[in-house]
Scaffold this motif. Sequence first.
Motif, PDB file in Angstrom:
ATOM      1  N   GLU A  55      39.582  42.090  35.181  1.00 19.96           N
ATOM      2  CA  GLU A  55      39.312  40.652  35.091  1.00 19.96           C
ATOM      3  C   GLU A  55      40.426  39.919  34.344  1.00 19.96           C
ATOM      4  O   GLU A  55      40.861  38.838  34.762  1.00 19.96           O
ATOM      5  N   ASP A  56      40.899  40.516  33.254  1.00 20.07           N
ATOM      6  CA  ASP A  56      41.986  39.888  32.507  1.00 20.07           C
ATOM      7  C   ASP A  56      43.258  39.797  33.343  1.00 20.07           C
ATOM      8  O   ASP A  56      43.989  38.798  33.284  1.00 20.07           O
ATOM      9  N   ALA A  57      43.523  40.842  34.116  1.00 21.43           N
ATOM     10  CA  ALA A  57      44.725  40.839  34.953  1.00 21.43           C
ATOM     11  C   ALA A  57      44.649  39.739  36.008  1.00 21.43           C
ATOM     12  O   ALA A  57      45.644  39.053  36.283  1.00 21.43           O
ATOM     13  N   LEU A  58      43.485  39.549  36.596  1.00 16.94           N
ATOM     14  CA  LEU A  58      43.340  38.509  37.611  1.00 16.94           C
ATOM     15  C   LEU A  58      43.390  37.112  36.993  1.00 16.94           C
ATOM     16  O   LEU A  58      43.926  36.172  37.590  1.00 16.94           O
ATOM     17  N   ARG A  59      42.848  36.952  35.793  1.00 14.08           N
ATOM     18  CA  ARG A  59      42.868  35.636  35.145  1.00 14.08           C
ATOM     19  C   ARG A  59      44.285  35.204  34.785  1.00 14.08           C
ATOM     20  O   ARG A  59      44.523  34.021  34.526  1.00 14.08           O
ATOM     21  N   ALA A  60      45.194  36.148  34.769  1.00 19.25           N
ATOM     22  CA  ALA A  60      46.586  35.798  34.483  1.00 19.25           C
ATOM     23  C   ALA A  60      47.236  35.066  35.654  1.00 19.25           C
ATOM     24  O   ALA A  60      48.293  34.448  35.488  1.00 19.25           O
ATOM     25  N   HIS A  61      46.637  35.120  36.823  1.00 15.95           N
ATOM     26  CA  HIS A  61      47.171  34.384  37.972  1.00 15.95           C
ATOM     27  C   HIS A  61      46.900  32.892  37.770  1.00 15.95           C
ATOM     28  O   HIS A  61      45.781  32.495  37.422  1.00 15.95           O
ATOM     29  N   PRO A  62      47.873  32.031  37.975  1.00 17.12           N
ATOM     30  CA  PRO A  62      47.698  30.599  37.687  1.00 17.12           C
ATOM     31  C   PRO A  62      46.612  29.921  38.510  1.00 17.12           C
ATOM     32  O   PRO A  62      46.091  28.878  38.098  1.00 17.12           O
ATOM     33  N   ALA A  63      46.260  30.473  39.656  1.00 18.51           N
ATOM     34  CA  ALA A  63      45.249  29.834  40.499  1.00 18.51           C
ATOM     35  C   ALA A  63      43.833  30.272  40.152  1.00 18.51           C
ATOM     36  O   ALA A  63      42.865  29.676  40.626  1.00 18.51           O
ATOM     37  N   VAL A  64      43.694  31.308  39.319  1.00 19.20           N
ATOM     38  CA  VAL A  64      42.376  31.888  39.058  1.00 19.20           C
ATOM     39  C   VAL A  64      41.749  31.247  37.827  1.00 19.20           C
ATOM     40  O   VAL A  64      42.362  31.212  36.754  1.00 19.20           O
ATOM     41  N   ALA A  65      40.516  30.756  37.987  1.00 21.34           N
ATOM     42  CA  ALA A  65      39.767  30.211  36.852  1.00 21.34           C
ATOM     43  C   ALA A  65      38.979  31.294  36.147  1.00 21.34           C
ATOM     44  O   ALA A  65      38.918  31.345  34.921  1.00 21.34           O
ATOM     45  N   ASP A  66      38.357  32.179  36.924  1.00 24.50           N
ATOM     46  CA  ASP A  66      37.572  33.253  36.314  1.00 24.50           C
ATOM     47  C   ASP A  66      37.470  34.402  37.300  1.00 24.50           C
ATOM     48  O   ASP A  66      37.735  34.242  38.506  1.00 24.50           O
ATOM     49  N   ALA A  67      37.094  35.563  36.786  1.00 23.24           N
ATOM     50  CA  ALA A  67      37.044  36.765  37.618  1.00 23.24           C
ATOM     51  C   ALA A  67      35.953  37.696  37.131  1.00 23.24           C
ATOM     52  O   ALA A  67      35.586  37.692  35.958  1.00 23.24           O
ATOM     53  N   ALA A  68      35.421  38.484  38.049  1.00 30.92           N
ATOM     54  CA  ALA A  68      34.435  39.513  37.716  1.00 30.92           C
ATOM     55  C   ALA A  68      34.707  40.727  38.585  1.00 30.92           C
ATOM     56  O   ALA A  68      34.884  40.597  39.806  1.00 30.92           O
TER      57      ALA A  68
END
Length: 631
Positions: free
Chosen positions: A489-502
């Motif tokens: 989840e932390d890795a995906l949240r590092a993408h500028p387009a991502v607000a949140d991840a699970a």
Amino acid sequence: MSAAASVDATWPAFATPDDVERIEAVPLAARDLPATTYQVVRRAAEQWPERTAMVAMPDAARWRETVSLTFGELLDQVDRVANALVRRGVAPTTPVAIVAPNCLQLVPGMLGVQAAGVAVPLNGGLSTEHLTTLLQRAGVRHAVVASPDLDGEVWAKVSEVAAAGHLDHLYLLDPTDGTRSAVTPPTDVAVEYLFDAADLEQRGFDDPHTAGDIAAVFHTGGTTGTPKLAAQTHANQVVNAWLIAADSAADPDDDEPATILGALPLFHVNALHVTMLAPMLKGQRVVWAGPLGYRDPAFYGEVWRIIEHFSVATMSAVPTVYAVLAGCPVDADISSMRFAVVGASALPPAVRRAFEDHTGVPLLEGYGLTEGTCASARSFVSDPRPGSVGKRLPYQHFRVVDVAPDGSWTDVPEGCVGTLLVGGPTVFAGYVTGRGEDGFVLDHLGKVRDGWLDTGDLARIDDGFVHLTGRAKDLIIRGGHNIDPAAIEDALRAHPAVADAAAVGRPDAHSGEVPVAYVTLAPGAETTPGELETFIAASDLEAAARPRSVTVIDALPVTDVGKPYKLALRADAARRAVEEALADVAGVLGVEGRVEDGGVGVVVTTGPDTDAVAVRARLDEFALASEVVAR
């Protein structure tokens, strides 16, 4: 003891992390805390009889049409409610359900229930079946309920439960604006307006409770199966409320008490402790934002003007609320806001940045759970640690342990991840599993051992600050390899387009399960699953943790109290896995992912010509509950 010493004993300075140990140098017993929640109200009325205790608005759109109560008036109403309930057979161990949205009468109503008996606040959004089960488990026969004018759906639901023979007495609450229409009561059920009955009583109440008595029973935040009922003592509640109120960051520089915004529902421990009891201990004013609170669409168009008008100093909400607020134009002077508190689920860094940049208000994380009464850790304006939920509150203690297959605990070194344990005076009294002659039958159900509460959360502690890394039950086990979803989840949240991840586990015939991820996008952002999968493949994640797929959705599912609801995502992942496995089997009409009793399964619907043997063979490749329905 001098007056100055008495004040310091009750309210020590608590603004920095170093204050925790200094506060603990004084025994908790020397803090001169009220023994019960009723005594909290009485003390407030004695100290500040003419000071405004609460302000209630009918709804967010009519925030200027408020009604208020002073602390003296609040005590008067609590006394009268308690006396009315006692006259109708409520004893100190009698459970009284409360099923109503926030309104002016709910605060004195709930406090009156806790004074006379035991409060059982229930979410009116629960199904009729869940409400019935919880009422039966707690032995409830009396219920304080929303009138049809306050919440027609709740009234209809509780009326149905009462008509089925599960309740004997219903006490109605009016909406804040006093609207009242005709009511058709269920057959053979006593129905009256609670405050009509209270108006006939006298002020003054002889508190029958001690600190160790049960004050309230809260259902846990789960939405699978029937939620558990967690019992809290008066001491649990008073101590936790005092620890919350001891935070001096909300106090203004002058002698005026801070104003707190209340918009979370009072069936949840956060609202009861953070927004109701804690402010009473310090004489602070609470502004209640109508029956829908943060769920009222009109709230977001008025919120900044509400904060300016009432000089709100702080508020408490879940991350999704702050994500919305970050997009609401600030059209008022909100300089009264000292900080805002966020909890219930992990705070995405993008939400923190967006809210703080937009408002200039520090966003502080906290941590707690119903079984720990409410709050166990807090952050500090003076020492921000983004990514941490804060340091433990005084008199509460943390351990991080490795849980062996046999259930034994081994402490792990500082900085290492393990299961977080909480100990201290706020550990709950147990789950209500039934009712006996002398009151509730309580059982910790394995959650508490030697005074330590197993939170079920994975965490590490660095320099005294807690960093949550996920839920123990959310671990993804790929071929025996444990994968922490928080890393994905932390890795995906590092993408500028991502607000949140699970990230969750998807059933896999070869590895048992493999990680997959679901994401939401920041406002106005665009990307594709393929781009995100490429992005994550180039990250520092170990190969086993790289998600098999990334799915973009509108919103991550949460429970009614804002906690992440990963079971819904696991059910969707299971559906997708089974659909893929059955893609070449003719006659399969559909696959549905289901959540039942805390577990995930699938239901496969087949036609008359489907090869049932082939379907079952494919399903048996997964460690997954499954059912085949032939049409």
